[in-house]
Design an enzyme around this catalytic site. Structure first.
Site, PDB file in Angstrom:
ATOM      1  N   HIS A   1     -51.340  88.517  10.828  1.00 16.03           N
ATOM      2  CA  HIS A   1     -51.654  89.910  10.499  1.00 16.03           C
ATOM      3  C   HIS A   1     -53.120  90.180  10.754  1.00 16.03           C
ATOM      4  O   HIS A   1     -53.894  89.262  11.055  1.00 16.03           O
ATOM      5  CB  HIS A   1     -51.229  90.251   9.070  1.00 16.03           C
ATOM      6  CG  HIS A   1     -51.979  89.522   7.989  1.00 16.03           C
ATOM      7  ND1 HIS A   1     -52.008  88.148   7.880  1.00 16.03           N
ATOM      8  CD2 HIS A   1     -52.716  89.993   6.947  1.00 16.03           C
ATOM      9  CE1 HIS A   1     -52.721  87.813   6.826  1.00 16.03           C
ATOM     10  NE2 HIS A   1     -53.175  88.910   6.244  1.00 16.03           N
TER      11      HIS A   1
ATOM     12  N   HIS B   1     -55.687  91.311   8.939  1.00 16.03           N
ATOM     13  CA  HIS B   1     -56.791  91.195   7.979  1.00 16.03           C
ATOM     14  C   HIS B   1     -57.869  90.280   8.578  1.00 16.03           C
ATOM     15  O   HIS B   1     -57.552  89.291   9.261  1.00 16.03           O
ATOM     16  CB  HIS B   1     -56.296  90.632   6.644  1.00 16.03           C
ATOM     17  CG  HIS B   1     -55.662  91.676   5.768  1.00 16.03           C
ATOM     18  ND1 HIS B   1     -54.734  91.378   4.802  1.00 16.03           N
ATOM     19  CD2 HIS B   1     -55.844  93.022   5.721  1.00 16.03           C
ATOM     20  CE1 HIS B   1     -54.365  92.498   4.187  1.00 16.03           C
ATOM     21  NE2 HIS B   1     -55.016  93.513   4.731  1.00 16.03           N
TER      22      HIS B   1
ATOM     23  N   ASP C   1     -59.799  87.969   7.545  1.00 12.95           N
ATOM     24  CA  ASP C   1     -59.848  86.518   7.295  1.00 12.95           C
ATOM     25  C   ASP C   1     -58.838  85.753   8.162  1.00 12.95           C
ATOM     26  O   ASP C   1     -58.786  84.524   8.124  1.00 12.95           O
ATOM     27  CB  ASP C   1     -59.662  86.180   5.803  1.00 12.95           C
ATOM     28  CG  ASP C   1     -58.367  86.692   5.210  1.00 12.95           C
ATOM     29  OD1 ASP C   1     -57.945  87.819   5.547  1.00 12.95           O
ATOM     30  OD2 ASP C   1     -57.765  85.966   4.383  1.00 12.95           O
ATOM     31  N   HIS C   2     -58.077  86.491   8.983  1.00 14.95           N
ATOM     32  CA  HIS C   2     -57.106  85.845   9.878  1.00 14.95           C
ATOM     33  C   HIS C   2     -57.422  86.065  11.361  1.00 14.95           C
ATOM     34  O   HIS C   2     -56.810  85.426  12.208  1.00 14.95           O
ATOM     35  CB  HIS C   2     -55.691  86.342   9.557  1.00 14.95           C
ATOM     36  CG  HIS C   2     -55.270  85.967   8.171  1.00 14.95           C
ATOM     37  ND1 HIS C   2     -54.381  84.948   7.906  1.00 14.95           N
ATOM     38  CD2 HIS C   2     -55.668  86.449   6.962  1.00 14.95           C
ATOM     39  CE1 HIS C   2     -54.239  84.825   6.589  1.00 14.95           C
ATOM     40  NE2 HIS C   2     -55.014  85.722   5.996  1.00 14.95           N
TER      41      HIS C   2
ATOM     42  N   HIS D   1     -46.701  92.179   2.611  1.00 14.80           N
ATOM     43  CA  HIS D   1     -48.131  91.993   2.358  1.00 14.80           C
ATOM     44  C   HIS D   1     -48.966  93.273   2.446  1.00 14.80           C
ATOM     45  O   HIS D   1     -50.155  93.205   2.727  1.00 14.80           O
ATOM     46  CB  HIS D   1     -48.677  90.943   3.341  1.00 14.80           C
ATOM     47  CG  HIS D   1     -50.099  90.582   3.118  1.00 14.80           C
ATOM     48  ND1 HIS D   1     -50.596  90.188   1.894  1.00 14.80           N
ATOM     49  CD2 HIS D   1     -51.169  90.560   3.957  1.00 14.80           C
ATOM     50  CE1 HIS D   1     -51.893  89.943   2.001  1.00 14.80           C
ATOM     51  NE2 HIS D   1     -52.270  90.164   3.243  1.00 14.80           N
TER      52      HIS D   1
ATOM     53  N   ASP E   1     -49.853  85.856   4.994  1.00 14.25           N
ATOM     54  CA  ASP E   1     -49.965  86.212   3.581  1.00 14.25           C
ATOM     55  C   ASP E   1     -48.717  86.972   3.146  1.00 14.25           C
ATOM     56  O   ASP E   1     -48.216  87.835   3.868  1.00 14.25           O
ATOM     57  CB  ASP E   1     -51.186  87.124   3.369  1.00 14.25           C
ATOM     58  CG  ASP E   1     -52.489  86.404   3.702  1.00 14.25           C
ATOM     59  OD1 ASP E   1     -52.441  85.212   4.022  1.00 14.25           O
ATOM     60  OD2 ASP E   1     -53.551  87.061   3.626  1.00 14.25           O
TER      61      ASP E   1
ATOM     62  N   HIS F   1     -54.379  78.896   2.025  1.00 13.38           N
ATOM     63  CA  HIS F   1     -54.883  80.215   1.615  1.00 13.38           C
ATOM     64  C   HIS F   1     -55.157  80.196   0.099  1.00 13.38           C
ATOM     65  O   HIS F   1     -54.623  80.992  -0.673  1.00 13.38           O
ATOM     66  CB  HIS F   1     -53.852  81.300   1.988  1.00 13.38           C
ATOM     67  CG  HIS F   1     -54.435  82.671   2.148  1.00 13.38           C
ATOM     68  ND1 HIS F   1     -54.547  83.551   1.098  1.00 13.38           N
ATOM     69  CD2 HIS F   1     -54.921  83.338   3.230  1.00 13.38           C
ATOM     70  CE1 HIS F   1     -55.070  84.693   1.537  1.00 13.38           C
ATOM     71  NE2 HIS F   1     -55.315  84.586   2.825  1.00 13.38           N
TER      72      HIS F   1
HETATM   73 ZN   LIG Z   1     -55.622  86.323   4.023  1.00  8.27          ZN
HETATM   74 ZN   LIG Z   2     -53.986  89.343   4.273  1.00  7.27          ZN
END
Ligand SMILES: [Zn+2]
Ligand SMILES: [Zn+2]
Length: 318
Positions: A63, A65, A67-68, A140, A211, A269
């Site tokens: 996805h 976001h 942090d990915h 998510h 996530d 995570h």
């Molecule tokens: Zn994340």
């Molecule tokens: Zn996320």
């Protein structure tokens, strides 16, 4: 098959855990590396391993976001600098292509290789003669995918007694028989592959999720998997936060593994709120529901040997 975690934290990096990235090393299977998510500084993490960016053949993004994905443009550029000239395929949810192409264009990042960005939804997204990758939507807040990687059955082993008995000469004919083809010997006799090979061997199944809150799609993706990689941002005491933010507790991860009949669970995570000393408690809570559980650390390695997943302890970078 080998799985190496490069980032196991949630949301933002900490000294102990970088943001999300894990490499499925399929070099032994002839597929190079498949990278799942690419949090910021993933390429820095790679520097502490023997893994080479140019060997990354496919990237799967769960996805969008940060942090990915925030490590993606830098890694793609370095892959080019470091001699990567073979095609790279990137799969992920809608929006990935626009974001990545815009970033590469505005920063005038030139790549010496063909880049294929494929926005995907649910279904079979990759299939060749060795592997099949299935995606499903998780839960998510924003579109988020989970991936199930299935290795197809491998041809049975060559039975040496049988090939000797049949008088097959050493050389390329043996390889053809091993690979499942029937062959004609120089003396005209036809030898069937099935007569000189053992039973086909089952391949492995690895499920790597983005996530998610607990959901049926996660259970379906992990059905009978040899290995399930599942997020565990929260512990059982912060269940309310997990639900509120579209994440899982270690209990949700363990429940998913248990209901799916997965053989092994690796939780990743992990929120920075958990200090290294809290990890034992996290593990305990999960093991009460699903005993074959590991909490991933950055640089943890898991290897597929003789039909089983073995944990090689995290080697801290030098
Ligand atoms: Zn994340
Ligand atoms: Zn996320």
């Amino acid at each position: 098959m080998e799985l190496q975690f490069l980032g196991t934290g949630a949301g933002m990096p900490s000294k102990m855990r970088n943001t999300s990235a894990v490499i499925l090393n399929l070099s032994a299977e002839g597929e190079g590396y498949w990278l799942f998510d690419c949090g910021e500084a993933t390429q820095h993490q790679l520097l502490h391993t023997p893994l080479k960016p140019r060997k990354i053949a496919k990237i799967f993004i769960t996805h969008l976001h940060g942090d990915h994905i925030f490590g993606l443009p830098g890694l793609l550029g370095s892959r080019s600098f470091l001699g990567g000239n073979e095609r790279l395929e990137i799969y992920g949810p809608s929006g990935l292509k626009e974001w990545l192409e815009t970033t590469l264009r505005i920063t005038t990042t030139h790549l010496n290789y063909e880049l294929l960005i494929q926005e995907v939804g649910e279904g079979i997204i990759v299939e060749d003669d060795k592997f099949k990758v299935i995606a499903k939507n998780l839960q998510h807040g924003i579109p988020c995918l989970g991936y199930r990687i299935e290795q197809k059955p491998l041809p049975g082993k060559l039975l040496i007694d049988k090939v000797n008995e049949a008088g097959v000469p050493k050389g390329p004919l043996l390889k053809e028989l091993k690979d499942g083809s029937d062959v004609t010997l120089p003396d005209g006799r036809l030898i069937f592959s099935k007569d000189v090979t053992g039973e086909p061997q089952e391949g492995f199944t690895v499920t790597i999720l983005g996530d998610t809150s607990y959901c049926n799609a996660a259970v379906e993706l992990a059905l009978d998997a040899d290995l399930l990689v599942h997020e565990a941002t929260f512990d059982m005491d912060t269940d309310n936060l997990a639900k509120e933010y579209g994440h899982s507790t270690i209990g949700d991860a363990a429940r998913t593994a248990s209901e799916a009949g997965a053989k092994k669970l690796i939780a990743n995570h992990i929120s920075a709120r958990f200090m290294p000393s809290d990890v034992a408690k996290l593990k305990e809570q999960g093991e009460a529901i699903f005993p074959t559980l590991h909490i991933a650390e950055d640089f943890s390695r898991f290897v597929w040997i003789d039909g089983q997943v073995k944990n090689l302890n995290a080697e801290k970078p030098s």
